[in-house]
Design an enzyme around this catalytic site. Structure first.
Site, mmCIF file in Angstrom:
data_model
loop_
_atom_site.group_PDB
_atom_site.id
_atom_site.type_symbol
_atom_site.label_atom_id
_atom_site.label_comp_id
_atom_site.label_asym_id
_atom_site.label_seq_id
_atom_site.Cartn_x
_atom_site.Cartn_y
_atom_site.Cartn_z
ATOM 1 N N GLN A 100 0.862 -1.196 0.000
ATOM 2 C CA GLN A 100 0.000 0.000 0.000
ATOM 3 C C GLN A 100 0.894 1.240 0.000
ATOM 4 O OE1 GLN A 100 -3.459 -0.508 2.984
ATOM 5 N NE2 GLN A 100 -1.840 -1.886 3.715
ATOM 6 N N ASN A 101 2.187 1.036 0.168
ATOM 7 C CA ASN A 101 3.116 2.159 0.299
ATOM 8 C C ASN A 101 3.477 2.727 -1.068
ATOM 9 O OD1 ASN A 101 3.020 1.514 2.981
ATOM 10 N ND2 ASN A 101 4.927 0.335 2.934
ATOM 11 N N ASP A 103 6.335 4.569 -1.447
ATOM 12 C CA ASP A 103 7.703 5.082 -1.273
ATOM 13 C C ASP A 103 8.765 4.340 -2.084
ATOM 14 O OD1 ASP A 103 7.588 3.547 2.035
ATOM 15 O OD2 ASP A 103 8.098 2.645 0.099
ATOM 16 N N HIS A 118 -1.332 1.430 -4.404
ATOM 17 C CA HIS A 118 -1.724 2.835 -4.243
ATOM 18 C C HIS A 118 -0.813 3.791 -4.992
ATOM 19 C CE1 HIS A 118 -3.813 1.583 -0.217
ATOM 20 N NE2 HIS A 118 -4.509 1.256 -1.283
ATOM 21 N N GLY A 187 2.800 -4.509 9.019
ATOM 22 C CA GLY A 187 2.883 -3.048 9.133
ATOM 23 C C GLY A 187 1.702 -2.307 8.559
ATOM 24 N N THR A 188 0.505 -2.912 8.676
ATOM 25 C CA THR A 188 -0.675 -2.201 8.215
ATOM 26 C C THR A 188 -1.768 -2.278 9.280
ATOM 27 O OG1 THR A 188 -2.347 -1.982 6.464
ATOM 28 C CG2 THR A 188 -1.565 -4.208 6.929
ATOM 29 N N ASN A 213 3.199 -6.951 13.605
ATOM 30 C CA ASN A 213 2.843 -5.569 13.933
ATOM 31 C C ASN A 213 3.159 -5.363 15.417
ATOM 32 O OD1 ASN A 213 1.335 -3.103 14.437
ATOM 33 N ND2 ASN A 213 0.251 -3.529 12.521
ATOM 34 N N GLU A 215 1.492 -3.626 17.314
ATOM 35 C CA GLU A 215 0.178 -3.521 17.986
ATOM 36 C C GLU A 215 -0.829 -4.454 17.311
ATOM 37 O OE1 GLU A 215 0.782 1.273 18.437
ATOM 38 O OE2 GLU A 215 -0.951 0.485 17.360
HETATM 39 C C1 BV8 Z 1 -11.837 2.775 -3.291
HETATM 40 C C2 BV8 Z 1 -2.064 6.735 -1.301
HETATM 41 C C3 BV8 Z 1 -13.669 2.319 -4.550
HETATM 42 C C4 BV8 Z 1 -2.060 8.166 -1.070
HETATM 43 C C5 BV8 Z 1 -3.767 5.755 0.156
HETATM 44 C C6 BV8 Z 1 -16.219 3.559 4.695
HETATM 45 C C7 BV8 Z 1 -16.013 2.259 5.136
HETATM 46 C C8 BV8 Z 1 -15.113 1.411 4.482
HETATM 47 C C9 BV8 Z 1 -14.406 1.851 3.361
HETATM 48 C C10 BV8 Z 1 -14.627 3.142 2.931
HETATM 49 C C11 BV8 Z 1 -15.504 3.999 3.593
HETATM 50 N N1 BV8 Z 1 -15.487 5.192 2.953
HETATM 51 C C12 BV8 Z 1 -14.616 5.114 1.913
HETATM 52 C C13 BV8 Z 1 -14.111 3.870 1.879
HETATM 53 C C14 BV8 Z 1 -13.142 3.355 0.913
HETATM 54 C C15 BV8 Z 1 -11.775 3.911 1.222
HETATM 55 C C16 BV8 Z 1 -11.319 3.454 2.597
HETATM 56 O O1 BV8 Z 1 -10.951 2.306 2.772
HETATM 57 N N2 BV8 Z 1 -11.344 4.380 3.577
HETATM 58 C C17 BV8 Z 1 -10.918 4.032 4.920
HETATM 59 C C18 BV8 Z 1 -10.182 5.211 5.550
HETATM 60 C C19 BV8 Z 1 -12.156 3.652 5.737
HETATM 61 N N3 BV8 Z 1 -10.897 3.346 0.215
HETATM 62 C C20 BV8 Z 1 -10.744 3.999 -0.932
HETATM 63 O O2 BV8 Z 1 -11.229 5.080 -1.177
HETATM 64 C C21 BV8 Z 1 -9.936 3.261 -1.988
HETATM 65 N N4 BV8 Z 1 -10.648 3.315 -3.226
HETATM 66 O O3 BV8 Z 1 -12.372 2.159 -2.404
HETATM 67 O O4 BV8 Z 1 -12.440 3.006 -4.467
HETATM 68 C C22 BV8 Z 1 -14.459 2.885 -5.629
HETATM 69 C C23 BV8 Z 1 -15.528 2.134 -6.052
HETATM 70 C C24 BV8 Z 1 -16.281 2.617 -7.053
HETATM 71 C C25 BV8 Z 1 -15.995 3.849 -7.645
HETATM 72 C C26 BV8 Z 1 -14.916 4.611 -7.200
HETATM 73 C C27 BV8 Z 1 -14.131 4.127 -6.174
HETATM 74 C C28 BV8 Z 1 -8.582 3.930 -2.207
HETATM 75 C C29 BV8 Z 1 -7.752 3.776 -0.969
HETATM 76 C C30 BV8 Z 1 -6.327 4.263 -1.272
HETATM 77 C C31 BV8 Z 1 -6.098 5.572 -0.561
HETATM 78 N N5 BV8 Z 1 -4.692 5.948 -0.735
HETATM 79 N N6 BV8 Z 1 -2.489 6.101 -0.054
HETATM 80 C C32 BV8 Z 1 -0.951 8.540 -0.131
HETATM 81 O O5 BV8 Z 1 -0.265 7.660 0.457
HETATM 82 O O6 BV8 Z 1 -0.767 9.752 -0.004
HETATM 83 S S1 BV8 Z 1 -4.194 4.986 1.592
HETATM 84 C C33 BV8 Z 1 -2.995 5.211 2.787
HETATM 85 O O7 BV8 Z 1 -3.440 4.415 3.894
HETATM 86 C C34 BV8 Z 1 -1.625 4.649 2.444
HETATM 87 O O8 BV8 Z 1 -1.573 3.951 1.224
HETATM 88 C C35 BV8 Z 1 -1.393 3.660 3.578
HETATM 89 O O9 BV8 Z 1 -0.518 2.668 3.262
HETATM 90 C C36 BV8 Z 1 -2.773 3.182 3.723
HETATM 91 C C37 BV8 Z 1 -3.122 2.294 4.847
HETATM 92 O O10 BV8 Z 1 -2.512 2.742 5.982
HETATM 93 P P1 BV8 Z 1 -1.380 1.756 6.594
HETATM 94 O O11 BV8 Z 1 -0.396 1.451 5.516
HETATM 95 O O12 BV8 Z 1 -2.040 0.618 7.266
HETATM 96 O O13 BV8 Z 1 -0.679 2.716 7.600
HETATM 97 P P2 BV8 Z 1 -1.210 3.102 9.063
HETATM 98 O O14 BV8 Z 1 -0.450 4.298 9.508
HETATM 99 O O15 BV8 Z 1 -2.704 3.117 9.067
HETATM 100 O O16 BV8 Z 1 -0.767 1.843 9.969
HETATM 101 C C38 BV8 Z 1 0.603 1.588 10.168
HETATM 102 C C39 BV8 Z 1 0.675 0.274 10.909
HETATM 103 O O17 BV8 Z 1 2.055 -0.076 11.044
HETATM 104 C C40 BV8 Z 1 0.087 0.342 12.303
HETATM 105 O O18 BV8 Z 1 -0.715 -0.807 12.531
HETATM 106 C C41 BV8 Z 1 1.328 0.310 13.211
HETATM 107 O O19 BV8 Z 1 1.069 -0.383 14.432
HETATM 108 C C42 BV8 Z 1 2.285 -0.486 12.373
HETATM 109 N N7 BV8 Z 1 3.701 -0.231 12.612
HETATM 110 C C43 BV8 Z 1 4.301 0.889 13.088
HETATM 111 N N8 BV8 Z 1 5.637 0.700 13.154
HETATM 112 C C44 BV8 Z 1 5.885 -0.555 12.685
HETATM 113 C C45 BV8 Z 1 4.661 -1.150 12.341
HETATM 114 N N9 BV8 Z 1 4.577 -2.404 11.858
HETATM 115 C C46 BV8 Z 1 5.722 -3.098 11.717
HETATM 116 N N10 BV8 Z 1 6.948 -2.599 12.026
HETATM 117 C C47 BV8 Z 1 7.064 -1.331 12.509
HETATM 118 N N11 BV8 Z 1 8.279 -0.844 12.821
#
Ligand code: BV8
Ligand code: ZN
Length: 245
Positions: A100-101, A103, A118, A187-188, A213, A215
């Site tokens: 999903q990254n 980078d 993404h 890491g997600t 993860n 957490e």
């Molecule tokens: C789509 C690019 C359909 C941009 C990104 C309501 C309910 C459900 C879904 C939806 C809703 N409303 C809207 C939606 C759909 C929406 C969605 O899912 N929203 C979420 C917020 C609810 N999704 C979309 O819109 C997608 N498109 O559905 O289109 C459609 C259908 C018909 C017609 C048109 C469209 C598009 C989603 C893509 C968005 N773009 N990124 C950018 O990066 O600038 S998403 C963004 O979040 C990043 O890509 C990121 O990777 C992604 C997910 O986050 P994570 O990677 O998980 O990162 P996060 O910080 O959350 O977590 C980090 C984790 O790492 C933590 O758990 C932490 O504990 C852990 N961690 C920390 N340190 C470490 C570690 N793990 C291991 N080692 C470590 N050292």
């Protein structure tokens, strides 16, 4: 926490291994995650900035955010977690990373089969004529970058909320999930769909589901094994265990 001997044994006999990564695997490279306490931008949620409407309404603000992130990514290196994943790819006949990254760190670490769900922050394109535009061009100006060909708005080549994922990347990611003997979610926070559905697709198709993860997440209850820890520490241990006969 380390991988169980059961998981190591399972990996020894696995043919197909697939991995889903999120921002957490890049955290140890110095790339801030989205939703952690030091989240990318405290005053905004990613969903408010990473969408087309926000971009059209205020391209200057959205570009400020992406230029900042581009500059961070230019300064950092893959970490031991990325490198361990590139090592793991060599140990299995069928291995892929779905990330999903944006980078590009998996490729920079040497991983070959990487599906970018993404997009990639090192690429940009014109909203009007879709001409590709390089990062150096985009980072040259303090203003909103404009297309030299047609004057249109340039945008980063990333998938924003509400936008469809690239279909070929999604197809490959879904196929990899369906065929995996072992599927890792690393890491997600497993919040963003459709990416977050891949581990569930893998598990339903019979994969042994492992989460790494520090957490617990929404996915943890459904995982067959939860390894609490940082990917930069856990993944090299798994590679080590597999290499010692
Ligand atoms: C789509 C690019 C359909 C941009 C990104 C309501 C309910 C459900 C879904 C939806 C809703 N409303 C809207 C939606 C759909 C929406 C969605 O899912 N929203 C979420 C917020 C609810 N999704 C979309 O819109 C997608 N498109 O559905 O289109 C459609 C259908 C018909 C017609 C048109 C469209 C598009 C989603 C893509 C968005 N773009 N990124 C950018 O990066 O600038 S998403 C963004 O979040 C990043 O890509 C990121 O990777 C992604 C997910 O986050 P994570 O990677 O998980 O990162 P996060 O910080 O959350 O977590 C980090 C984790 O790492 C933590 O758990 C932490 O504990 C852990 N961690 C920390 N340190 C470490 C570690 N793990 C291991 N080692 C470590 N050292
Ligand atoms: Zn153009």
């Amino acid at each position: 926490m380390a991988a169980s001997s059961r998981l190591i044994a399972m990996l020894r006999s696995a043919r197909a291994v697939a991995v889903l990564t999120g921002a957490g695997v890049s955290a140890e490279s110095g790339v801030p995650t989205f939703r952690g306490e030091n989240g990318l931008w405290r005053k905004f949620r990613p969903e408010e900035l990473a969408n087309f409407e926000a971009f059209i309404r205020n391209p200057q603000l959205v570009w400020e955010w992406y230029k900042e992130r581009k500059r961070v990514i230019q300064r950092i290196q893959p970490n031991p977690g990325h490198i361990a994943l590139a090592e793991l790819e060599k140990l299995f006949p069928d291995f892929s990373i779905t990330t999903q990254n944006i980078d590009n760190l998996h490729r920079r670490a040497g991983s070959k089969k990487v599906f970018e769900l993404h997009g990639n922050i090192e690429r940009n394109y014109c909203v009007q004529c879709r001409a590709d535009v390089s990062n150096e061009k985009v980072l040259q100006t303090d203003d909103v970058p404009r297309c030299e060909k047609c004057g249109g708005l340039i945008r980063p080549d990333v998938v924003w909320f509400g936008e469809l994922l690239p279909s070929d990347e999604w197809e490959s990611a879904e196929t990899a999930a369906r065929h995996a003997d072992v599927y890792f979610s690393i890491g997600t926070s497993a919040i963003v769909y459709p990416a977050a559905s891949l581990p569930l697709i893998a598990k339903r198709a019979g994969a042994f589901l492992v989460e790494i993860n520090p957490e617990e997440t929404a996915l943890t209850p459904g995982a067959d094994e939860f390894i609490e820890g940082n990917s930069g520490a856990v993944l090299p241990q798994i590679v080590e265990a597999l290499k010692t006969k």
